[in-house]
Structure formats: C-alpha cells, structure tokens
Design an enzyme around this catalytic site. Structure first.
Site, PDB file in Angstrom:
ATOM      1  N   ILE A 221      -5.527   7.081  -4.513  1.00  0.00           N
ATOM      2  CA  ILE A 221      -6.197   5.898  -5.158  1.00  0.00           C
ATOM      3  C   ILE A 221      -6.159   4.732  -4.295  1.00  0.00           C
ATOM      4  O   ILE A 221      -5.373   4.813  -3.435  1.00  0.00           O
ATOM      5  CB  ILE A 221      -5.443   5.783  -6.672  1.00  0.00           C
ATOM      6  CG1 ILE A 221      -3.885   5.244  -6.458  1.00  0.00           C
ATOM      7  CG2 ILE A 221      -5.553   6.819  -7.484  1.00  0.00           C
ATOM      8  CD1 ILE A 221      -3.372   4.739  -7.796  1.00  0.00           C
ATOM      9  N   SER A 222      -7.106   3.769  -4.531  1.00  0.00           N
ATOM     10  CA  SER A 222      -7.027   2.637  -4.058  1.00  0.00           C
ATOM     11  C   SER A 222      -7.442   2.549  -2.592  1.00  0.00           C
ATOM     12  O   SER A 222      -8.240   3.367  -2.220  1.00  0.00           O
ATOM     13  CB  SER A 222      -5.971   1.557  -4.408  1.00  0.00           C
ATOM     14  OG  SER A 222      -5.933   0.254  -4.024  1.00  0.00           O
ATOM     15  N   ASN A 223      -6.510   2.064  -1.755  1.00  0.00           N
ATOM     16  CA  ASN A 223      -6.629   2.193  -0.170  1.00  0.00           C
ATOM     17  C   ASN A 223      -6.459   3.593   0.066  1.00  0.00           C
ATOM     18  O   ASN A 223      -7.131   4.152   0.859  1.00  0.00           O
ATOM     19  CB  ASN A 223      -5.589   1.328   0.472  1.00  0.00           C
ATOM     20  CG  ASN A 223      -6.058   0.036   0.745  1.00  0.00           C
ATOM     21  OD1 ASN A 223      -7.075  -0.554   0.009  1.00  0.00           O
ATOM     22  ND2 ASN A 223      -5.071  -0.872   1.152  1.00  0.00           N
TER      23      ASN A 223
ATOM     24  N   GLY B  48      -9.649   8.157  -6.097  1.00  0.00           N
ATOM     25  CA  GLY B  48      -9.547   7.161  -7.320  1.00  0.00           C
ATOM     26  C   GLY B  48      -9.600   5.863  -7.044  1.00  0.00           C
ATOM     27  O   GLY B  48      -8.927   5.546  -5.927  1.00  0.00           O
TER      28      GLY B  48
ATOM     29  N   GLY C 114      -7.565   6.242  -1.760  1.00  0.00           N
ATOM     30  CA  GLY C 114      -8.743   6.694  -2.253  1.00  0.00           C
ATOM     31  C   GLY C 114      -9.928   6.574  -1.160  1.00  0.00           C
ATOM     32  O   GLY C 114     -10.674   7.247  -0.722  1.00  0.00           O
TER      33      GLY C 114
END
Length: 564
Positions: A239-241, A263, A243
């Site tokens: 997720i985030s970075n 994500g 992702g």
C-alpha cells in the site's frame, strides 16, 4: 547472487513466530515491548519491537475496528527468516530484504508475496498487508524497505544500524545506511540522504527481493529446489509508497511477476501532477481552504489565510473570502471535498511539511545538513535546541522509527525565519528556477511510471476519501493511462476510506471512515483464485460503504466487499 550480502538466518518458534513475534493480537494492541537493557537491546528484542511498531503504524487493532475477527489474521506462524542487505547495480546504499519462510510453506502451490514497505518504513513495513494474508496461507513473504527505512545514522557519534538492528560504529560492521559525507551534526536517514533517489528504483527493489526469496527457499527446502520464477508464483502487494513500488515492478521485462495488488498507490502517472507538486501546494493552501468547509484545526496548524494573502498566494478582503479562494484553487487542481476533509489529518500532524522536506532531499540528492531550504534533523532538548543523541535513543531507532522524522526522538528542525517562508521555499523547488530546483525536478522526472507489462493481472484498491495520496492524482490517471494502451486493470474505489487505517484507532476518525485493508485482502483472495483456480479476475467496483458512526463495532455490513 553477488548483489546480496551474507544472509542472516533466524528461527522463530516456541513463543516466537513470524507474523507477530509471539505477541498475538492482544500483544500487538498492548504496550510497547520493553528492552531488558534499553541501551543495548538484543536483536530478538529489536525485531519484536519493530514488528509491533510496523503493525501499529498501519492497522487498526482496536476491538471496535474488527481486525482479527471481521478481517485479517494474527495467527501464530512458526518459521525462519532470511535477512540481507541487497544492493542494486549502481546504487551507493543497500536496501534491506527479509524473507519469511513459514514451516507450513505449501510446496505444492509455491507462492511468494513480495511486499515493499508502506511509506518510508523499515523492512517490516508491510507485514500487516502481505504477511497477515500470505503466511497463514503457506506463502513465503519477501519484504524490502525499497531504499528507505529506519536505518538512521548519527553524524555526531559516527554510528549507524547493522543488519541485526543493533547500533554499530561506522567501519566495524556493514551498515544498512552510511552517508557518503559524514561531516556536520545531527541525524541522517536513508530515504532523504542516500544520494540514490531510491524512488526511481522501487520496481527494481521489488524484483531483487523476489530473487532473494528464491535463494532463501532453495536453502530452506533443498529437497524441493530449485525454486525459479517459472515454477514459483510471485505476487507483488503493498500500500501507499509500497503500492507505487509494486506497480513500478510490473513495468520490468521478463516473466518473473504473476500478479499485482496495489493499495492506495503513490504512483507518478504520466499527465498527472507528482506528489511533490501536490504536497507543497497543499501545505500552503489547505489549512486556509479547510476553513471554507468548516473543518476545525489545531491553532498551530499551517499558515493562516491572512499570511497567504499578504504574500499574494490567495485573494480576498477577509478570511472567509480568502478561504474560499484557497478552496477554489485546490478544487481546480482536482481535490474533492472528501479528500480535502481527510487531508485535515495531514495538516493537523504537519505531514505535508515533513513529506516535502524529505522528498526534496531525496529527489535533489542533497547531503545531510545541505537542504536548500535549511531543514535539518536531530534530537533536541526541552527547549527544542539540537543536542547529541543518547545511547538509549539510538538503540531504539531501528525498531521505533517510521522512516521520516519527526518520530523515535528525532525531530525535523525548522529553518530560521517564518514557517511560511520554509513552505514557500519547498514549493519553489518545484515552481522556481535555480540549480536546487533543477535537481529536484530532475529527480522527480526519474520516478515517472511507464506501462505495465501486458498480461499481468493488476488490481488497484484506493479510498475515494484519501487525503494524502488522492485518487485524482494517482490511481485514476494511472488506470486511464494503462487502459488506453490496452492493459487490463481491476480498479476498486472504496467509499469512506482515507489513507491511514491506523488513524481509525482515534474514535472520531474510526466513526467516520472504514479501513482499506479488508479490500486489499479481498483483492488478494480474488487474485489467488484467478492464478490457482482459473477464476476470472474481479470487475471494477465503486464500493458504497457505510461508516460506523456511533455503532459499537465494525461489521460486514459496513464494508460491502464485492463478491466478484
């Protein structure tokens, strides 16, 4: 494989395990695991606390949030860990890779989940995302800090973090991060000061972690060797970075990657503004713009509307008109009201400033204490003045830090002058001329995403209310870019989901938003069924969730997870 330093292998059974270090759900939700000697914690104590911190930084573990009962797992998973410092060709600094191999590894359905850390977190920074889903299923999980992480370096003491998490003097052991220039005072950390601009290589970090996982499996199960990409499934998820990193991995040539689940990805899509542009503008305008929406903020949060008007950043004869002008400017860029309201969390915690300052150093490859806007990092005294770190503080950095100060006792020291001036300086590194801005923009160009390889099943899951990495600047333009080139992507837009599941532990936040992790797990379930059972990939969905409000606990009715 010459890219990998000598691996460290540890066994985790009998009161210890891979997924929670023996803490279980109650221990993860409980108090910070203690060190017997705070100045010299053992590697096993550091690992337990790093896993505790990584869980707490990502997931909502409160009973009302439903973790472990409604979704997710903290099952006891015995096994072994293989850890190394891996280095990409041409990189000056290594990235950490840790592969968890469960004793119950499914040798009939060989599976590796590769999980780059969320944000700038340490190597366990995606354990609640990938480990919680993959380890109980019998998959090996390979984690990488993707060139960031919690490997701080004390410039005053000349000490950094070794492979086992302990603090060591430079030159006495291989360190996970040692800046090229060790002059000056304070703290250096890998994301900002490696000199490598690690974001440009996120995809390569993911592939290298997968390669090390194959090597670890060969060692763990020699009778089943060799493990190769043509006989072992590889799913990249985070997720985030993280992702963003798994989407960048999908660009790489070769039939090594079987599927991707991303994500809330921070992805620098073509024809979309990069995060640095979005963040530096938001740092200036959002505190004022939120006044137009009636969102309360702490008195110290961000520049005031009057300050912005004095410098010409907004117009209006009074604060109400100025707030409307700031709001209109952000809306014109693509911000929705939902993302702006959730963005108030980033304003309240001053995340825009810390993210922008860190990323400017990374993109511009600026050395420690050479930030063009004057930001520095150090431990401080009661008056906020920099001081030397203690042995106790240094000892906890690897386990406690989230990868970007402030945190774990390390603070970001503001430049001299008005706070608004430092924000304008950060903004100027995107908008202005000059050598420093040229370096930052060049670094950002290096992070631009390319098309994923054709044929890889990709699922993107993103909250419509994300106020840190809004869908309008990341997932939406990336999906459009990929689909125009004929790539097949499943895109789930989750209503009432913002960026930080961990913030749902705060009652007002938990009442107004739903977690994103259940949808990431559901996407992994669908991907698994596609790869191993031949089921079709799920269809696009805009998911109409229901917030918990005054309800005692989260239920399945709140989540409305798609059935296909």
């Amino acid at each position: 494989m010459d890219a990998f330093a000598t691996p460290r292998v540890t066994v985790h059974r009998d009161g210890d395990d891979l997924l929670t270090a023996g803490l279980g759900l109650a221990g993860l939700h409980g108090a910070t695991p203690a060190f017997a000697d705070p100045a010299q914690p053992t590697p096993s104590e550091l690992r337990r606390r790093a896993i505790w911190s990584s869980w707490r930084g990502i997931a909502d573990l409160t009973p009302a949030g439903g973790y472990g009962t409604l979704y997710g797992s903290t099952a006891t998973v015995p096994g072994r860990e293989f850890s190394t410092l891996a280095r990409l060709p041409g990189a000056s600094q290594p990235h950490r890779v840790t592969v968890q191999v469960p004793d119950g590894f499914d040798t009939q359905r060989r599976c590796i989940l590769v999980a780059p850390s969320s944000g700038s977190r340490g190597v366990y920074g995606a354990i609640s995302v990938a480990g919680a889903w993959g380890l109980p299923r019998g998959c090996a999980v390979a984690y990488t800090d993707k060139g960031a992480g919690s490997d701080y370096f004390d410039l005053d003491a000349g000490q950094g973090i070794a492979l086992d998490g302990t603090v060591q003097p430079a030159g006495s052991a291989p360190l996970a991060f040692e800046p090229a220039q060790r002059t000056g005072s304070g703290i250096a950390f890998k994301h900002a000061h490696s000199g490598d601009n690690p974001e440009k290589d996120w995809g390569r970090h993911v592939k290298q972690a997968a390669e090390f996982a194959l090597q670890a499996l060969d060692e763990a199960f020699p009778q089943q060797a060799p493990f190769r990409f043509d006989n072992t499934r590889v799913i990249a998820v985070s997720i985030s970075n993280g992702g963003g990193a798994v989407l960048r991995a999908a660009e790489l040539d070769g039939d090594w990657l079987d599927a991707v689940v991303a994500g809330e990805p921070n992805i620098n899509a073509p024809d979309a503004p990069p995060l640095y542009d979005v963040a530096t503008e938001a740092a200036l305008l959002m505190p004022c713009a939120l006044g137009h929406l009636g969102v309360p903020l702490p008195p110290t949060a961000g520049p005031k509307c009057g300050e912005l008007a004095e410098t010409g950043l907004v117009t209006g004869g009074n604060d109400a008109e100025r707030a409307r002008d700031a709001y209109d400017r952000l809306r014109a860029r693509g911000w929705t009201d939902e993302a702006l309201r959730a963005g108030s969390l980033s304003v309240a915690f001053d995340l825009w400033r810390s993210v922008a300052a860190t990323y400017a150093s990374a993109y511009g490859r600026f050395e420690p204490n050479a930030h063009p806007c004057g930001f520095r990092f150090a431990t401080v005294d009661a008056a906020g003045a920099p001081r030397a770190a203690t042995d106790v503080e240094r000892a906890a950095w690897w386990a406690d830090a989230a990868g970007i100060p402030p945190g774990a006792g390390v603070m970001m020291l503001p430049p001299s002058g008005a706070p608004l001036d430092s924000l304008r300086c950060l903004r100027g590194l995107w908008t202005d001329t000059g050598a420093a801005a040229d370096h930052v923009r060049a670094g950002i160009r290096e992070t631009r995403a390319a098309l994923p390889r054709a044929g890889i099943p990709i699922t993107i899951v993103h909250g419509t209310d994300d106020g840190l990495i809004p869908v309008a600047f990341t997932s939406a333009p990336y999906v459009d870019f990929a689909r125009k080139a004929g790539r097949e992507i499943t895109y789930w837009r989750v209503g009432h989901a913002q960026h930080f599941d961990a913030f749902l532990q705060l009652p007002p936040v938990g009442a107004g938003y739903v977690p994103l992790l259940p949808y990431v797990y559901a996407a992994l379930d669908r991907t698994w069924a596609h790869l191993y059972e031949g089921a079709p990939m799920p269809v696009d969905a805009t998911i109409a969730t229901r917030t918990r409000g005054s309800d005692a606990t989260l239920t399945a009715e709140h989540l409305a997870i798609p059935v296909r």
